[in-house]
Design a protein around this motif. Structure first.
Motif, PDB file in Angstrom:
ATOM      1  N   ARG A  36      -2.779   5.841  -5.558  1.00  0.00           N
ATOM      2  CA  ARG A  36      -4.205   5.755  -5.907  1.00  0.00           C
ATOM      3  C   ARG A  36      -4.401   4.607  -6.876  1.00  0.00           C
ATOM      4  NH1 ARG A  36      -6.715   9.967 -10.086  1.00  0.00           N
ATOM      5  NH2 ARG A  36      -8.904   9.319 -10.171  1.00  0.00           N
ATOM      6  N   ARG A  85     -11.558  -3.646   3.612  1.00  0.00           N
ATOM      7  CA  ARG A  85     -11.939  -2.606   4.568  1.00  0.00           C
ATOM      8  C   ARG A  85     -10.719  -1.941   5.213  1.00  0.00           C
ATOM      9  NH1 ARG A  85     -15.962  -6.716   5.908  1.00  0.00           N
ATOM     10  NH2 ARG A  85     -17.955  -6.072   4.980  1.00  0.00           N
ATOM     11  N   HIS A  86      -9.597  -2.646   5.228  1.00  0.00           N
ATOM     12  CA  HIS A  86      -8.377  -2.084   5.809  1.00  0.00           C
ATOM     13  C   HIS A  86      -7.491  -1.395   4.777  1.00  0.00           C
ATOM     14  CE1 HIS A  86      -9.421  -4.904   9.135  1.00  0.00           C
ATOM     15  NE2 HIS A  86      -8.899  -3.933   9.879  1.00  0.00           N
ATOM     16  N   LEU A  87      -7.910  -1.386   3.519  1.00  0.00           N
ATOM     17  CA  LEU A  87      -7.114  -0.751   2.475  1.00  0.00           C
ATOM     18  C   LEU A  87      -7.166   0.764   2.643  1.00  0.00           C
ATOM     19  CD1 LEU A  87      -5.460  -1.184  -0.153  1.00  0.00           C
ATOM     20  CD2 LEU A  87      -7.613  -0.877  -1.407  1.00  0.00           C
ATOM     21  N   THR A  88      -6.010   1.380   2.752  1.00  0.00           N
ATOM     22  CA  THR A  88      -5.941   2.831   2.943  1.00  0.00           C
ATOM     23  C   THR A  88      -5.750   3.586   1.627  1.00  0.00           C
ATOM     24  OG1 THR A  88      -3.556   2.691   3.337  1.00  0.00           O
ATOM     25  CG2 THR A  88      -5.007   2.580   5.265  1.00  0.00           C
ATOM     26  N   VAL A  89      -5.443   2.875   0.562  1.00  0.00           N
ATOM     27  CA  VAL A  89      -5.225   3.505  -0.740  1.00  0.00           C
ATOM     28  C   VAL A  89      -6.567   3.966  -1.314  1.00  0.00           C
ATOM     29  CG1 VAL A  89      -4.406   3.144  -3.099  1.00  0.00           C
ATOM     30  CG2 VAL A  89      -3.194   2.086  -1.173  1.00  0.00           C
ATOM     31  N   PRO A 126       0.803  -1.231   0.000  1.00  0.00           N
ATOM     32  CA  PRO A 126       0.000   0.000   0.000  1.00  0.00           C
ATOM     33  C   PRO A 126       0.833   1.276   0.000  1.00  0.00           C
ATOM     34  CG  PRO A 126      -0.065  -1.063   2.155  1.00  0.00           C
ATOM     35  CD  PRO A 126       0.574  -2.041   1.221  1.00  0.00           C
ATOM     36  N   LYS A 127       2.037   1.228   0.538  1.00  0.00           N
ATOM     37  CA  LYS A 127       2.862   2.441   0.601  1.00  0.00           C
ATOM     38  C   LYS A 127       3.461   2.804  -0.753  1.00  0.00           C
ATOM     39  CE  LYS A 127       4.016   2.016   5.501  1.00  0.00           C
ATOM     40  NZ  LYS A 127       5.107   1.900   6.516  1.00  0.00           N
ATOM     41  N   SER A 167     -13.550   2.221   2.131  1.00  0.00           N
ATOM     42  CA  SER A 167     -13.865   3.481   2.809  1.00  0.00           C
ATOM     43  C   SER A 167     -13.442   4.698   1.994  1.00  0.00           C
ATOM     44  CB  SER A 167     -13.180   3.520   4.183  1.00  0.00           C
ATOM     45  OG  SER A 167     -11.776   3.398   4.050  1.00  0.00           O
ATOM     46  N   ARG A 168     -12.427   4.537   1.130  1.00  0.00           N
ATOM     47  CA  ARG A 168     -11.940   5.662   0.308  1.00  0.00           C
ATOM     48  C   ARG A 168     -12.250   5.335  -1.151  1.00  0.00           C
ATOM     49  NH1 ARG A 168      -6.014   7.550   1.858  1.00  0.00           N
ATOM     50  NH2 ARG A 168      -6.843   9.450   0.882  1.00  0.00           N
TER      51      ARG A 168
END
Length: 274
Positions: free
Chosen positions: A137, A214-218, A132-133, A245-246
């Motif tokens: 996008r 659900r834990h994906l921050t991208v 993810p880092k 969420s995003r």
């Protein structure tokens, strides 16, 4: 390599911006060809084509993005590896991270916007869950096996091709799915004439678990082809909305699954630029 395939592939490469560079990226499985265009210091965009498609399908999108982005189109077919192929989703995620490292996306390993169509959308999502880092996008163009499976109607029409692949049967599937839309002739030739060519088998996609999504921050931009017959867009939308969420969702009213990305470059470039 058939003469028709080679001529059409070369002709599509010739449509790329004049600054195109070809890079063979080393990784733990071998090497991967990447086509580069645009200023090296510009924000990077990595393009992943659909299953069985070639990187040259991005010619029009690359032309529109290259003025403001470093465009990196990854060839996942013949040049996917020169040694052993990736065999599992974890292998493919490792390959994804290695390729991003090898492209040299800018100072200090800059994050990239990763655009994936169909199976390439699943490769992008699978890679982003593992790295993810490295991803700024995700732009997923009518992705498959990310938020739902293929429709029964699509599988029924695809079955003759899946059972005995040949160019004529793929042509029929493309005509049915696109409703007879006029697909670029060179793209169609490259796509149909590579059927039966030696190429690493696709890693069988595994749908991500909702808990992992659900834990994906991208941040994810989900682009749905409203006329897609590969799946039911409303079901894909509902599943994505329940897990991410995003999330931003864009619908292309005139697009079908197989008319992306070649027939809608302006819309895709505008979405990436948002």
């Amino acid at each position: 390599m058939s003469d028709d395939f080679a001529r059409a592939y070369t002709a599509l490469l010739d449509r790329w911006p004049s600054d195109r560079a070809d890079l063979d990226v080393p990784h733990r499985f071998g090497t991967t060809r990447v086509y580069l265009t645009g200023p090296p210091s510009a924000p990077p965009v990595v393009l992943l084509a659909g299953g069985g498609a070639t990187a040259v399908v991005w010619w029009a999108v690359a032309g529109r993005l290259s003025a403001s982005h470093r465009v990196c189109a990854v060839e996942m077919t013949e040049d996917f590896t020169t040694t052993r192929p990736a065999r599992t989703p974890d292998d493919l995620a490792a390959w994804f991270g290695d390729v991003l490292d090898g492209i040299h996306l800018g100072p200090d390993g800059a994050q990239a916007t990763v655009v994936g169509h169909s199976y390439g959308g699943w490769v992008a999502l699978n890679g982003a869950l593992a790295h993810p880092k490295r991803v700024a996008r995700l732009v997923l163009l009518d992705p498959t096996t990310c938020f739902g499976g293929f429709s029964a109607a699509y599988l029924m029409h695809a079955m003759p091709f899946l059972l005995r692949p040949n160019a004529r049967r793929l042509d029929r599937l493309l005509d049915w799915e696109t409703g007879g839309m006029g697909l670029d002739p060179l793209w169609r030739t490259v796509t149909t004439q590579r059927v039966g060519r030696l190429s690493p088998k696709l890693v069988l996609p595994k749908r991500p678990k909702p808990a992992d999504l659900r834990h994906l921050t991208v941040p994810v931009t989900l682009v749905l082809a409203k006329r897609s017959r590969a799946h039911r867009p409303e079901r894909i939308r509902a599943m994505a909305e329940s897990c991410l969420s995003r999330l931003d969702i864009v619908e292309l009213p005139h697009a079908t699954h197989h008319s992306l990305p070649s027939e809608h470059p302006d819309e895709i470039a505008a979405i990436v630029d948002r």
